[in-house]
Design a protein around this motif. Structure first.
Motif, short mmCIF file in Angstrom:
data_model
loop_
_atom_site.label_atom_id
_atom_site.label_comp_id
_atom_site.label_asym_id
_atom_site.label_seq_id
_atom_site.Cartn_x
_atom_site.Cartn_y
_atom_site.Cartn_z
N ASN A 125 0.84 -1.21 0.00
CA ASN A 125 0.00 0.00 0.00
C ASN A 125 0.87 1.25 0.00
OD1 ASN A 125 -2.47 1.37 -0.07
ND2 ASN A 125 -2.59 1.51 2.16
N THR A 126 1.92 1.23 -0.81
CA THR A 126 2.86 2.35 -0.89
C THR A 126 2.17 3.63 -1.31
OG1 THR A 126 4.69 0.85 -1.42
CG2 THR A 126 4.96 3.16 -2.03
N TYR A 127 1.24 3.53 -2.26
CA TYR A 127 0.53 4.72 -2.72
C TYR A 127 -0.51 5.20 -1.72
CZ TYR A 127 2.70 4.71 -7.28
OH TYR A 127 3.62 4.81 -8.30
N GLY A 128 -1.00 4.31 -0.87
CA GLY A 128 -1.92 4.72 0.18
C GLY A 128 -3.38 4.71 -0.19
N ASP B 250 -10.20 3.75 -0.41
CA ASP B 250 -10.69 4.46 0.77
C ASP B 250 -9.59 5.13 1.59
OD1 ASP B 250 -9.47 2.32 2.02
OD2 ASP B 250 -11.29 1.57 3.00
N GLY B 251 -8.33 5.01 1.15
CA GLY B 251 -7.24 5.66 1.86
C GLY B 251 -6.84 4.97 3.15
N PHE C 259 -13.56 8.71 -5.80
CA PHE C 259 -13.32 10.15 -5.84
C PHE C 259 -12.67 10.66 -4.56
CE2 PHE C 259 -17.33 10.53 -8.72
CZ PHE C 259 -16.69 9.81 -9.70
N GLU C 260 -12.11 9.73 -3.77
CA GLU C 260 -11.43 10.11 -2.52
C GLU C 260 -10.10 10.80 -2.81
OE1 GLU C 260 -11.27 9.74 1.85
OE2 GLU C 260 -12.85 9.17 0.45
N HIS C 261 -9.49 10.46 -3.94
CA HIS C 261 -8.18 11.00 -4.30
C HIS C 261 -8.25 11.50 -5.73
CE1 HIS C 261 -6.98 8.95 -0.66
NE2 HIS C 261 -7.44 7.83 -1.16
N MET D 126 -2.37 12.99 -5.09
CA MET D 126 -2.18 11.58 -4.81
C MET D 126 -2.62 11.33 -3.36
SD MET D 126 -0.93 10.46 -7.68
CE MET D 126 -0.13 8.87 -7.35
N ALA D 127 -2.74 10.07 -2.98
CA ALA D 127 -3.19 9.75 -1.63
C ALA D 127 -2.25 10.29 -0.56
CB ALA D 127 -3.36 8.24 -1.47
N ASN D 128 -0.95 10.43 -0.88
CA ASN D 128 0.00 10.94 0.11
C ASN D 128 0.11 12.45 0.10
OD1 ASN D 128 1.37 11.43 -2.26
ND2 ASN D 128 3.29 10.48 -1.62
#
Length: 979
Positions: free
Chosen positions: A493-496, A502-503, A534-536, A912-914
């Motif tokens: 889960n490096t990208y998150g 759902d992050g 659409f969370e990220h 991005m998620a991070n």
């Protein structure tokens, strides 16, 4: 994963560089005529034990220095330079002096030189601050990052549950002050301290393994992270044994190491004994081991001996136990009549399966293979700790070969179960398949040659054909779900993105990358979650980077790589064949049955992307929609995909095939298994017949694509450029069942059939088919391909070898009329060679299978020569060679209109998620900022900055290591101990 493996993998995977002071000065009054001033950047590139490597970037900001230069500095902590490059180094006490190299004594205004050296260090390794050029100080300019070191606990420490863990760090800032130091475990902030000495008392840590870092923040907002350490919190004291499985040649010995997981308060005696199984296996040495508070983590060796009694294969369980400690268990098994190459297979197998070596991550549901042990690697996956369906298929192959050698089929079934658990989407991953309408599979959207032409407009007015498989599959298996692997998994889960975007911290996570046409290389992709909430990304997540529509809905979508699923079927055939020969067919029956079901769904790879008729298909509206199976070309296309809504209250779903077929994806052996082998024939009414047609069609395809020299050319498409465009004349006049020849099908950056690996991946299967069945068509293809491959391969002595790397193609094949014409106008040139160990192993395997089937002595000699050469490149993790990666210069490519670089449409913004921003200024690296914390990054950074050479790495790719292992096993299977 054991504590020891966590420590080793963290050292390889997370260590960061300490970056030091930047300095600059104006010329002091009264300086010499050639007046120097300078900036000097000092960077610690790597640290280990008492050693380190540092780089110094020196820029002359003053007058030219035509007659030589001298840079000096002093060390505060007793560091010593042992050797250096790009200058002449000397050291007296703490004072270091570097003068210009003999070949270049000038240093012009604003000219930069890159220096580097290896040295020794003591307990600390602070950064020098007193740089001077020709005696004039390089004074401070701008803001520099702080320096921080985690000083407690020691790397590899273990603690008992409930025991407080005292964390401590040293931090300093060359141009200011430290604001605070945060202490983190697996990225989560535990606490912070604002005054030196910086400490934190971690209470009530949960049982588990942790990577701990300290992050220092200075008064200007700069931050830096320490090198990580690995610790483990234990339920109680424990004995550790490594490896946990042993394969021992009958009459020989094997060893494993024993340590304690945590320091004892007194002396601990560990007894090692056989606790179950055959007396043919016994402890020959190391039955009683003594550990103390000073040597508890020093490995002590235990030797297990196999009786040379000629009996059946024996197995036994050995237990290492100590009072008040959890025991460690090792499973040992005899291997009977092992050949030399079988022993090499077992050696390679044990390295791959050794938890310390970092090829897998262990989850509750099984092992998940990484793409590579190393993290900084960019090819099809853009990170080493991603994984692919390809890797899972190789995991199956590794365990099938192990089952043949040891007659133990448990690991093979475990691998299949792990594949089902982690890379085949489950019900919650694909929830709305029941809304799929086979009469309207998907809305048409054209593919385009360049990412800058995206997003692609959805065009519901373009007719699409009927899906002839969906109802048959649903009826046969009682579900609307698709049983197929998604191609890409973010294991850590490096990208998150987590579960369904759902992050969360859920790992592994389904992700995707390639979505925008034939020119979109890995350097131009935007990694996104397979489940779009659409969370990220932007306001519509990532969907509007790819498709243009009036509105967007939350959705899931998966892409299958057919060569991987076909390889899984191929391996299931091998497992069934070998287990049946052992009288153990029932041991793999369930997995083999699942492989047959996978093959049933794999038929989606046989269809035009939008189920249009095959043949002379030009114009999205003119090309007729297919009915029945006239949209099937019966080849293995590049992908198929399926998706739908996440909202079960408003469900919809879609499915598509692919626009092109590549020679490297064809697998006539899998087609044979699914059509001719009863245990692998699909249950659906038409599945076996479709695969019988496919087997014939694939072999014809390979014949059609065979160049006059023998190499196999690219492929064919039913949809030129993915938009049913009019092909150029040469392609239009070179057809295979109405599809157009394409020398670089699917992707063009780099050309998709340039890499020789696709040749051996395909021909390996064809050679196995020839060896297993004697198929004359397969033999005829190999009769022409093998001499060409051998002529372009070199095998020397002492590990010297060279196999083809890159190829160039010219001309076109003759239109297929049912027989091979020799293709006098289709040519291939091998333009470079290399030492790709995976390709070499696959080539060796191909030659060995061909040699056994045909009796070709030269093929066997070259195959064995490659295996022996590979053995000369053995290291602790497997077999590998160095690679220089000039393509890594694309890490920071900025988009050039119509050219390379990451394209983001003007005005499109997101995250991005991070938190990495995504906009039209983004690069491959800027949306993957985690790479800046990779231990290999400093070497890459120097290259990107123009201060270093192209980075050189030694990679251990999972697929390549398995190719090597199974090549050894193949020789044993085919020739045994025969000379």
């Amino acid at each position: 994963m054991s504590l020891r493996s966590l420590v080793r993998s963290r050292r390889r995977g997370l260590a960061g560089a300490a970056v030091a002071a930047l300095a600059a000065a104006l010329l002091p009054a009264g300086a010499a005529l050639a007046a120097p001033s300078c900036t000097a950047e000092y960077q610690i590139a790597n640290e280990w034990g008492t050693g380190f490597i540092a780089n110094v970037t020196l820029t002359n900001t003053g007058d030219p220095l035509p007659n030589g230069w001298e840079l000096t500095w002093s060390f505060d902590d007793g560091q010593r330079v042992t050797n250096g490059w790009n200058g002449v180094y000397s050291q007296s006490g703490s004072n270091v002096r570097v003068t210009n190299p003999s070949w270049d004594n000038s240093l012009n205004t604003n000219e930069t030189v890159s220096l580097g050296f290896q040295g020794t260090r003591g307990a600390t390794n602070s950064v020098p601050t007193d740089f001077a050029l020709n005696g004039v100080a390089c004074n401070e300019q701008g803001s520099s990052a702080p320096v921080v070191e985690l000083t407690a606990p020691a790397d590899g420490s273990a603690f008992l549950a409930g025991q407080p863990i005292q964390l401590a760090a040293d931090a300093s800032d060359a141009d200011g002050s430290i604001d605070r130091v945060e202490f983190r475990a697996d990225g989560t902030v535990l606490g912070s301290d604002t005054t030196a000495p910086y400490t934190y008392n971690w209470q009530n840590a949960a049982v588990g393994q942790y990577s701990v870092t300290a992050v220092a923040f200075d008064d200007s907002g700069e931050s830096a992270a320490s090198l990580p350490i690995a610790i483990e919190v234990l339920d109680g004291p424990a004995v550790v044994a490594n490896p946990s499985t042993l394969s021992i040649r009958q009459g020989d010995t094997g060893t494993f190491d024993v340590t304690l997981a945590s320091a004892p308060s007194g002396t601990v005696t560990v007894d090692v004994a056989r606790t179950q199984g055959s007396a043919d296996l016994s402890v020959a040495d190391g039955d009683e081991l003594t550990f103390t508070a000073t040597n508890w983590d020093d490995p002590q060796e235990v030797t297990i001996a196999s009786a040379d009694n000629g009996g059946d294969s024996a197995s036994a369980t050995f237990t290492a136990s100590a009072p008040g400690h959890d025991s460690a268990v090792v499973q040992a098994r005899e291997v009977i009549g092992a050949s030399v190459y079988e022993a090499e297979f077992l050696e390679q197998y044990n390295k791959i399966k050794d938890p310390d070596n970092g090829y897998f991550r262990e989850f509750a549901g099984g092992l998940v293979p990484y793409h590579s042990v190393e993290t900084l690697i960019v090819e099809a996956p853009d990170h080493g700790h991603a994984t692919t369906s390809e890797a899972f298929s190789y995991y199956l192959w590794l365990e099938a070969a192990y089952g043949r050698v040891t007659e133990d089929w448990g690991p093979f079934n475990d691998a299949w179960a792990s594949m089902e658990e982690y890379i085949i989407p489950e019900t919650e991953d694909q929830p709305t398949n029941g809304a799929y309408d086979p009469g309207s599979p998907a809305t048409y959207a054209a593919e385009y040659p360049h990412p800058s032409e995206y997003p692609s407009l959805l065009q519901p007015s373009v007719p699409v054909g009927d899906d002839p498989l969906a109802n048959e599959l649903s009826s046969t298996y009682g579900t609307d779900e698709v049983y197929a692997m998604h191609w890409l998994l973010d294991v850590d889960n490096t990208y998150g993105y987590g579960f369904c975007g759902d992050g969360s911290d859920d790992a592994p996570a389904f992700i995707n990358t390639f979505q925008r046409g034939s020119h979109e290389s890995v350097w131009e992709t935007v990694p996104h979650p397979s489940c779009e909430t659409f969370e990220h990304g932007g306001q519509n997540g990532f969907v509007d980077l790819f498709t243009d529509d009036a509105s967007y809905a939350e959705q899931w979508r998966y892409t299958n790589a057919p060569d991987a699923d076909a390889r899984a079927v191929q391996v299931a055939l091998l497992a069934h064949t070998w287990a049946e020969e052992q009288g153990q067919a029932d041991a793999v029956a369930e997995s083999v049955s699942d492989a047959a079901m996978m093959g049933d769904y794999l038929r989606y790879a046989m269809y035009d992307k939008y189920f249009k008729e095959i043949g002379d298909c030009v114009g999205p509206t003119q090309c007729p929609a297919g009915t029945g199976k006239n949209s099937a070309h019966y080849l293995m296309s590049w992908y198929f995909a399926w998706g739908g809504a996440t909202n079960t209250s408003a469900p919809w779903a879609w499915r598509i095939g692919s626009s092109a077929s590549h020679q490297g994806y064809q697998n006539p052996l899998a087609a044979y298994a699914l059509s001719e082998v009863p245990e692998l024939r699909p249950e659906s009414p038409t599945g076996a017949q479709d695969w019988a047609t496919s087997m014939d069609r694939q072999l014809e395809f390979l014949q059609w694509l065979q160049s006059s020299e023998g190499g196999i050319a690219g492929g064919a498409t039913n949809s030129w450029q993915g938009s049913y465009s009019q092909p150029p004349a040469d392609a239009a006049n070179s057809q295979f069942y109405g599809m157009y020849y394409d020398w670089q099908p699917v992707w063009n950056d780099p050309p998709s059939n340039r890499w020789f690996g696709f040749q051996v991946w395909q021909m390996e299967r064809t050679a196995q088919l020839y060896q297993m069945t004697g198929d004359e068509r397969a033999g005829a293809i190999l009769d022409r391909w093998v001499p060409w491959a051998i002529a372009n391969t070199e095998v020397g002595t002492g590990g010297d070898f060279a196999v083809p790397a890159d190829m160039e193609w010219s001309g076109t094949p003759d239109t297929w009329e049912g027989t091979y014409t020799g293709n006098p106008d289709l040519h291939v040139d091998v333009v470079s060679h290399g030492q790709d160990v995976g390709v070499a192993a696959a080539l060796a395997k191909t030659l060995l299978y061909y040699a056994e089937a045909s009796g070709d002595a030269e093929a066997r000699t070259v195959g064995e020569g490659l295996l022996d050469a590979l053995l000369e490149h053995t290291d602790d993790l497997g077999i590998a060679t160095e690679e220089t990666r000039t393509d890594y210069g694309r890490f920071d490519d900025e988009y050039q209109p119509g050219g390379d670089g990451l394209y983001i449409p003007p005005g499109w913004t997101g995250e991005m998620a991070n938190g990495d921003p995504i906009n039209s200024d983004s690069t491959f690296l800027s949306i993957r900022s985690f790479y800046e914390d990779d231990p290999a990054f400093p070497e890459l950074e120097a290259y990107l900055n123009g201060t270093g050479e192209a980075p050189t790495f030694t990679y251990h790719r999972f697929w390549a290591q398995v190719e090597i292992a199974t090549a050894f096993a193949a020789h044993d299977e085919l020739f045994g101990d025969a000379g």
